[in-house]
Scaffold this active site. Sequence first.
Site, PDB file in Angstrom:
ATOM      1  N   GLU B  44       4.174   1.552  -9.802  1.00  0.00           N
ATOM      2  CA  GLU B  44       3.323   0.618  -9.072  1.00  0.00           C
ATOM      3  C   GLU B  44       3.855   0.520  -7.653  1.00  0.00           C
ATOM      4  O   GLU B  44       4.999   0.142  -7.449  1.00  0.00           O
ATOM      5  CB  GLU B  44       3.446  -0.803  -9.637  1.00  0.00           C
ATOM      6  CG  GLU B  44       2.922  -1.028 -11.015  1.00  0.00           C
ATOM      7  CD  GLU B  44       3.290  -2.446 -11.505  1.00  0.00           C
ATOM      8  OE1 GLU B  44       3.228  -2.656 -12.712  1.00  0.00           O
ATOM      9  OE2 GLU B  44       3.655  -3.303 -10.671  1.00  0.00           O
ATOM     10  N   ASP B  55       5.203 -13.781  -6.766  1.00  0.00           N
ATOM     11  CA  ASP B  55       6.486 -13.100  -6.829  1.00  0.00           C
ATOM     12  C   ASP B  55       7.658 -14.045  -6.620  1.00  0.00           C
ATOM     13  O   ASP B  55       7.550 -15.042  -5.932  1.00  0.00           O
ATOM     14  CB  ASP B  55       6.535 -11.992  -5.780  1.00  0.00           C
ATOM     15  CG  ASP B  55       5.624 -10.846  -6.162  1.00  0.00           C
ATOM     16  OD1 ASP B  55       5.836 -10.281  -7.239  1.00  0.00           O
ATOM     17  OD2 ASP B  55       4.692 -10.550  -5.399  1.00  0.00           O
TER      18      ASP B  55
END
Lengths: 390, 261
Positions: B44, B55
């Site tokens: 990814e 995140d």
Amino acid sequence: MHHPNKDGFFGNYGGMFVPDTLMPALEALLKCYERIKDDSAFTEELAYYLHHFVGRPSPLYLAKNISKKFHKTIYLKREDLNHTGAHKINNTLGQILLAKKMGKTRIIAETGAGQHGVATATVCALMGMPCDIYMGSNDIERQSLNVKRMTLMGATINSVNTGSKTLKDATTEAIRDWMKHVENTHYIIGSALGPHPYPLLVRNFQSIIGKEARKQVLEQAGTLPDAVIACIGGGSNALGIFYHFLEDTSVRLIGVEAAGEGLETKKHAASLSKGKPGVLHGSLNTVLQDENGQIQLAHSISAGLDYPGVGPELCYLKEKGRLESYAITNHKALEGCKQLAELEGIIAALETSHALALLADKTVLSDNQTIILCLSGRGDKDMETISKHV
Amino acid sequence: MSNLLEQVFKEKALIAYVTLGDPSVEATITYCKALIDAGISMIEIGLPFSDPIADGPIIQASHQQALATGEDVSVNRGFALIKQLKEYAPNVPILIMAATNIIMQYGYQSFFKQANDVNCDGLIMPDCSFEMVQAINQIQQPPNVPLINLVSPVCDTERLKNIVTYSKGFIYLISSTGITGERNEFSNKLKQLVMDIKNIKNIPVAIGFGISQQDHCKRLSQFADGIIIGSHFVKLIQEKPSLKEGIDAVCNRVKQFKAVL
């Protein structure tokens, strides 16, 4: 018609742009709110505290001296007289009662100027709930008085050192905390921002400002105003005072953003005027960003306006033509603050001072009009900044 | 669904997350090739974003570092990287992971068209709930570039059914509530969730968020089709004094993880 649709959109703006982890919490929040918002136990408890704890209704004050100076009839909606000194507590009180109904045991919030942080710390002390406040380290420096107030009331201040170290980054950090602790924690967002249902909740809790103001102006002036003016950062005081005037099409709704050092520079926070539709902090709104979609740093002398996005409902009202928006520079805001202090004996917050500065602009507001201006907060917290410049 | 994804999930897959441009775009290319050589099943490519809400601190720091270099880390640069990697290893699926705003500004239609042209194998938008994917009806996925949906342990039965029914490629199952970043606890609902997903539709399930130990890989891969490693690798790269040592450390881990799948 002004309600968002089921996905939280006001026209093209709004929505729920969040990781899957937050979806159940947002749905639960909406469900709980819809269930209790008209429940008399809830509305009575909220009304009780708004009256006895906050001091509502706040006065609608005919400011004779500035009225004379600007050749207008100017009413100030005195949100600065609320307990804690700003409109923010209308929302924090509503949300903490909601959090209690949902069985949450911990509160978090982001803050820029510190007013929302103080209002959150206040209701957490009142309700005996632990409270974590996220605040950019730059804001901690320029709003030290508010930091001390929050600490005194038992809140934990979490200094945020990423990015611009201001409201934007504090918001990101608060959302992260919420994702980690979503099962026991309620996140009290301070403005009409973020994923659905927050823009709806915050607007509804703040709409008491306009509800009172509309009634008061009819009593005192016997007529609706020609215009209602408010400063716009995320937009909570603006939507709060505008909402009950939306259907009064003769009443102009005027929002004032921060032009910082000038709209022609990169140092401003005028998201409605200069932003492009984008996704920030859970909703689609007009965002200051570069051509690749990276969020740009906003700038304003007032920490509370220093945010690169704006509430989705305001974006929608602007697009529909119901909302006019203007931008005022740091310099003019300081002048507006000084003028009100000298002429009326009221020291307004620097956020509010942006709206005050617009009164001098004859191209926007002609003489002999009746104006309501939302005096969203008092300026004690800004004294250091003000004394540096004035 | 992309034939490549189908192929890869015939075995237990080990998937690595890499931030484009951390510490430099050149380094990202070298690093991805090393990952491929070490036997990674899929990569990814994360496009840096100024305000990543999904995140944790490690990946956020990685994004900030990539943006701070001033290098081009745009969607187009991501596509150029994919093109290079596809020449190097045509059979390793490469996905793009990016904040919704990055893709929105590029234009959803243009994104999918270009992605299809460079043989990108999918898109992950971690801050775009399934409901928003539905609301943004412009997102028409070409068959070879599926939009990968994320599912978290707090997803209820009804939403899960909806999401899985509409999903292509694979399901990205979030290991626990919270943001990306290393952790030792995982939701005890994961096994059941994987079974629930498979009952709705036969689609591969890869688990990610916070996986850093061989033991995690071993445990989770008993019921999942793939394991996604993000922060753990990003941290190794950041910690080591030189890029070469960082890459060596990650590749060693890849081999260790593969051994227990």
